[in-house]
Design an enzyme around this catalytic site. Structure first.
Site, PDB file in Angstrom:
ATOM      1  N   LYS A  43       4.980  -6.597 -47.759  1.00 20.48           N
ATOM      2  CA  LYS A  43       5.357  -5.169 -47.736  1.00 20.48           C
ATOM      3  C   LYS A  43       6.703  -4.974 -47.039  1.00 20.48           C
ATOM      4  O   LYS A  43       7.576  -4.296 -47.566  1.00 20.48           O
ATOM      5  CB  LYS A  43       4.266  -4.339 -47.025  1.00 20.48           C
ATOM      6  CG  LYS A  43       2.891  -4.431 -47.686  1.00 20.48           C
ATOM      7  CD  LYS A  43       1.859  -3.572 -46.991  1.00 20.48           C
ATOM      8  CE  LYS A  43       1.585  -3.952 -45.550  1.00 20.48           C
ATOM      9  NZ  LYS A  43       1.037  -5.310 -45.345  1.00 20.48           N
ATOM     10  N   ARG A 100      -3.888   3.264 -43.098  1.00 21.16           N
ATOM     11  CA  ARG A 100      -4.679   2.032 -43.059  1.00 21.16           C
ATOM     12  C   ARG A 100      -6.167   2.319 -42.980  1.00 21.16           C
ATOM     13  O   ARG A 100      -6.962   1.378 -42.954  1.00 21.16           O
ATOM     14  CB  ARG A 100      -4.275   1.234 -41.839  1.00 21.16           C
ATOM     15  CG  ARG A 100      -3.515  -0.056 -42.178  1.00 21.16           C
ATOM     16  CD  ARG A 100      -3.102  -0.629 -40.889  1.00 21.16           C
ATOM     17  NE  ARG A 100      -2.781  -1.985 -40.798  1.00 21.16           N
ATOM     18  CZ  ARG A 100      -1.540  -2.450 -40.635  1.00 21.16           C
ATOM     19  NH1 ARG A 100      -0.505  -1.643 -40.715  1.00 21.16           N
ATOM     20  NH2 ARG A 100      -1.352  -3.718 -40.405  1.00 21.16           N
ATOM     21  N   ARG A 138       5.587 -16.920 -40.732  1.00 23.41           N
ATOM     22  CA  ARG A 138       6.567 -15.810 -40.621  1.00 23.41           C
ATOM     23  C   ARG A 138       7.361 -15.919 -39.318  1.00 23.41           C
ATOM     24  O   ARG A 138       6.809 -16.237 -38.274  1.00 23.41           O
ATOM     25  CB  ARG A 138       5.833 -14.472 -40.662  1.00 23.41           C
ATOM     26  CG  ARG A 138       6.756 -13.297 -40.359  1.00 23.41           C
ATOM     27  CD  ARG A 138       6.199 -11.985 -40.822  1.00 23.41           C
ATOM     28  NE  ARG A 138       4.942 -11.614 -40.177  1.00 23.41           N
ATOM     29  CZ  ARG A 138       4.233 -10.547 -40.532  1.00 23.41           C
ATOM     30  NH1 ARG A 138       4.633  -9.774 -41.533  1.00 23.41           N
ATOM     31  NH2 ARG A 138       3.111 -10.262 -39.915  1.00 23.41           N
ATOM     32  N   ARG A 192       5.565 -13.581 -34.187  1.00 21.73           N
ATOM     33  CA  ARG A 192       4.760 -12.485 -33.637  1.00 21.73           C
ATOM     34  C   ARG A 192       3.488 -13.042 -33.016  1.00 21.73           C
ATOM     35  O   ARG A 192       2.873 -13.951 -33.569  1.00 21.73           O
ATOM     36  CB  ARG A 192       4.392 -11.498 -34.764  1.00 21.73           C
ATOM     37  CG  ARG A 192       5.467 -10.469 -35.012  1.00 21.73           C
ATOM     38  CD  ARG A 192       5.212  -9.639 -36.243  1.00 21.73           C
ATOM     39  NE  ARG A 192       3.868  -9.098 -36.375  1.00 21.73           N
ATOM     40  CZ  ARG A 192       3.507  -8.245 -37.341  1.00 21.73           C
ATOM     41  NH1 ARG A 192       4.395  -7.836 -38.239  1.00 21.73           N
ATOM     42  NH2 ARG A 192       2.284  -7.790 -37.413  1.00 21.73           N
ATOM     43  N   ARG A 215      -7.297 -10.077 -38.676  1.00 22.90           N
ATOM     44  CA  ARG A 215      -6.565  -8.984 -39.344  1.00 22.90           C
ATOM     45  C   ARG A 215      -6.955  -8.890 -40.818  1.00 22.90           C
ATOM     46  O   ARG A 215      -7.027  -7.790 -41.381  1.00 22.90           O
ATOM     47  CB  ARG A 215      -5.053  -9.194 -39.193  1.00 22.90           C
ATOM     48  CG  ARG A 215      -4.585  -8.912 -37.762  1.00 22.90           C
ATOM     49  CD  ARG A 215      -3.240  -9.522 -37.476  1.00 22.90           C
ATOM     50  NE  ARG A 215      -2.176  -8.971 -38.271  1.00 22.90           N
ATOM     51  CZ  ARG A 215      -1.039  -9.627 -38.563  1.00 22.90           C
ATOM     52  NH1 ARG A 215      -0.842 -10.855 -38.120  1.00 22.90           N
ATOM     53  NH2 ARG A 215      -0.121  -9.048 -39.272  1.00 22.90           N
TER      54      ARG A 215
HETATM   55  P1  ADP Z   1       3.804  -7.708 -44.606  1.00 22.75           P
HETATM   56  O1  ADP Z   1       4.882  -6.726 -44.195  1.00 22.75           O
HETATM   57  O2  ADP Z   1       3.038  -7.265 -45.819  1.00 22.75           O
HETATM   58  O3  ADP Z   1       2.896  -8.116 -43.482  1.00 22.75           O
HETATM   59  P2  ADP Z   1       6.056  -9.579 -44.849  1.00 22.75           P
HETATM   60  O4  ADP Z   1       7.011  -8.863 -45.742  1.00 22.75           O
HETATM   61  O5  ADP Z   1       6.391  -9.641 -43.405  1.00 22.75           O
HETATM   62  O6  ADP Z   1       4.537  -9.038 -45.067  1.00 22.75           O
HETATM   63  O7  ADP Z   1       5.880 -11.062 -45.437  1.00 22.75           O
HETATM   64  C1  ADP Z   1       5.070 -12.020 -44.749  1.00 22.75           C
HETATM   65  C2  ADP Z   1       5.776 -13.384 -44.793  1.00 22.75           C
HETATM   66  O8  ADP Z   1       5.786 -13.866 -46.132  1.00 22.75           O
HETATM   67  C3  ADP Z   1       7.230 -13.331 -44.325  1.00 22.75           C
HETATM   68  O9  ADP Z   1       7.495 -14.520 -43.606  1.00 22.75           O
HETATM   69  C4  ADP Z   1       8.029 -13.269 -45.648  1.00 22.75           C
HETATM   70  O10 ADP Z   1       9.302 -13.897 -45.513  1.00 22.75           O
HETATM   71  C5  ADP Z   1       7.132 -14.047 -46.607  1.00 22.75           C
HETATM   72  N1  ADP Z   1       7.134 -13.498 -47.968  1.00 22.75           N
HETATM   73  C6  ADP Z   1       7.214 -12.194 -48.338  1.00 22.75           C
HETATM   74  N2  ADP Z   1       7.133 -12.059 -49.680  1.00 22.75           N
HETATM   75  C7  ADP Z   1       6.993 -13.323 -50.177  1.00 22.75           C
HETATM   76  C8  ADP Z   1       6.840 -13.870 -51.497  1.00 22.75           C
HETATM   77  N3  ADP Z   1       6.824 -13.079 -52.579  1.00 22.75           N
HETATM   78  N4  ADP Z   1       6.715 -15.219 -51.610  1.00 22.75           N
HETATM   79  C9  ADP Z   1       6.708 -16.017 -50.508  1.00 22.75           C
HETATM   80  N5  ADP Z   1       6.842 -15.564 -49.251  1.00 22.75           N
HETATM   81  C10 ADP Z   1       6.988 -14.242 -49.073  1.00 22.75           C
HETATM   82  P1  AMP Z   2       1.832  -4.483 -39.108  1.00 24.48           P
HETATM   83  O1  AMP Z   2       3.203  -4.640 -38.496  1.00 24.48           O
HETATM   84  O2  AMP Z   2       1.784  -3.441 -40.166  1.00 24.48           O
HETATM   85  O3  AMP Z   2       1.261  -5.820 -39.532  1.00 24.48           O
HETATM   86  O4  AMP Z   2       0.883  -3.943 -37.928  1.00 24.48           O
HETATM   87  C1  AMP Z   2       0.670  -4.692 -36.752  1.00 24.48           C
HETATM   88  C2  AMP Z   2      -0.487  -4.091 -35.957  1.00 24.48           C
HETATM   89  O5  AMP Z   2      -0.158  -2.753 -35.551  1.00 24.48           O
HETATM   90  C3  AMP Z   2      -1.805  -3.972 -36.697  1.00 24.48           C
HETATM   91  O6  AMP Z   2      -2.568  -5.164 -36.680  1.00 24.48           O
HETATM   92  C4  AMP Z   2      -2.482  -2.832 -35.915  1.00 24.48           C
HETATM   93  O7  AMP Z   2      -2.998  -3.288 -34.675  1.00 24.48           O
HETATM   94  C5  AMP Z   2      -1.305  -1.912 -35.611  1.00 24.48           C
HETATM   95  N1  AMP Z   2      -1.091  -0.908 -36.680  1.00 24.48           N
HETATM   96  C6  AMP Z   2       0.002  -0.784 -37.478  1.00 24.48           C
HETATM   97  N2  AMP Z   2      -0.129   0.240 -38.331  1.00 24.48           N
HETATM   98  C7  AMP Z   2      -1.355   0.782 -38.084  1.00 24.48           C
HETATM   99  C8  AMP Z   2      -2.099   1.862 -38.645  1.00 24.48           C
HETATM  100  N3  AMP Z   2      -1.613   2.607 -39.669  1.00 24.48           N
HETATM  101  N4  AMP Z   2      -3.328   2.127 -38.126  1.00 24.48           N
HETATM  102  C9  AMP Z   2      -3.824   1.416 -37.115  1.00 24.48           C
HETATM  103  N5  AMP Z   2      -3.192   0.374 -36.542  1.00 24.48           N
HETATM  104  C10 AMP Z   2      -1.966   0.063 -37.013  1.00 24.48           C
END
Ligand code: ADP
Ligand code: AMP
Length: 215
Positions: A13, A88, A127, A160, A171
């Site tokens: 995302k 969420r 990541r 992270r 998660r």
């Molecule tokens: P989210 O925001 O949904 O948690 P991220 O955008 O941070 O996910 O992506 C999670 C990890 O996967 C990051 O390290 C990113 O670089 C990698 N990633 C994102 N999209 C792809 C894809 N289509 N193929 C492979 N790796 C990806």
């Molecule tokens: P994210 O960066 O979206 O992966 O979120 C990291 C963490 O932040 C999650 O695991 C939750 O603990 C908290 N968080 C982020 N967005 C929300 C939401 N909309 N509702 C509740 N917790 C959230």
């Protein structure tokens, strides 16, 4: 334009959000980013949220809803916004639905990014994030040009705390129980577009672009 990016942690995302917000001039609203910066700056919000985040649980709805209310009033949202990681829970989605008419805004599309679970685990544990500008990398799938250094700003990359294998598994469970029901919620409202997130980053974006191009 108001777009929601829905999908499990690691679906890509944030990666897609960077492209969408650039191309469509939308404000970026990531509740995760807002919460992490509140933790870093030791704000009251951060102190309240930290333990939930460390354990891979959701932060309580009332805290998150306050963040979003505040954020939507920011002038940068006038041209539209992209939500990443919000809503969420069904409660958050209902809040949003009720809040939007007052702001004279409606949800245009919910992009539901779908990815296999084994792939999600590999993406999350590999990541890396820039400590200065927040840009996203992956050790294998999107490595920086220089190890541990951000291509965009030269900042240090870090992992992270909640991307450890144990917290990632929690998660993903939380996603299934609390967030997955939103797929049906938005499907019923005719707003859902499924996106095959198992593809290469650029191919996922092509699919998203063609949907947004039709709006
Ligand atoms: P989210 O925001 O949904 O948690 P991220 O955008 O941070 O996910 O992506 C999670 C990890 O996967 C990051 O390290 C990113 O670089 C990698 N990633 C994102 N999209 C792809 C894809 N289509 N193929 C492979 N790796 C990806
Ligand atoms: P994210 O960066 O979206 O992966 O979120 C990291 C963490 O932040 C999650 O695991 C939750 O603990 C908290 N968080 C982020 N967005 C929300 C939401 N909309 N509702 C509740 N917790 C959230």
């Amino acid at each position: 334009m108001l777009i929601i990016l829905l999908g499990p942690p690691g679906a890509g995302k944030g990666t897609q959000a960077e492209k969408i917000t650039n191309d469509h001039n939308l404000a970026y609203i990531s509740t995760g980013d807002i919460l992490r910066s509140a933790v870093r700056e030791n704000k009251e919000l951060g102190r309240k949220a930290r333990q939930y985040m460390d354990e891979g649980k959701l932060v309580p709805d009332d805290l998150v809803v306050e963040i979003v209310k505040d954020r939507l009033l920011n002038p940068d949202c006038r041209n539209g916004a992209l939500f990443d990681g919000f809503p969420r829970t069904v409660e958050q989605a209902v809040f949003l639905e009720n809040a939007l008419p007052d702001l004279d805004v409606k949800i245009d599309r919910v992009l539901s990014v779908e990815v296999e679970e084994s792939e999600l685990i590999e993406r999350l544990t590999g990541r890396r994030v820039c400590s200065d500008c927040g840009a996203n990398y992956h050790l294998k799938f999107k490595p920086p040009k220089v190890r541990n250094v951000c291509d965009q700003c030269g900042g240090d990359l870090y992992q992270r705390d909640d991307d450890s294998l144990e917290t990632v598994k929690e998660r993903l469970e939380v996603y299934k129980k609390q967030t997955q029901p939103l797929i049906e919620f938005y499907q019923k409202r005719g707003l859902l577009s499924p996106i095959d997130g198992n593809q290469e980053i650029e191919d996922v974006y092509k699919q998203i672009s063609s949907i947004l191009g039709e709006l």
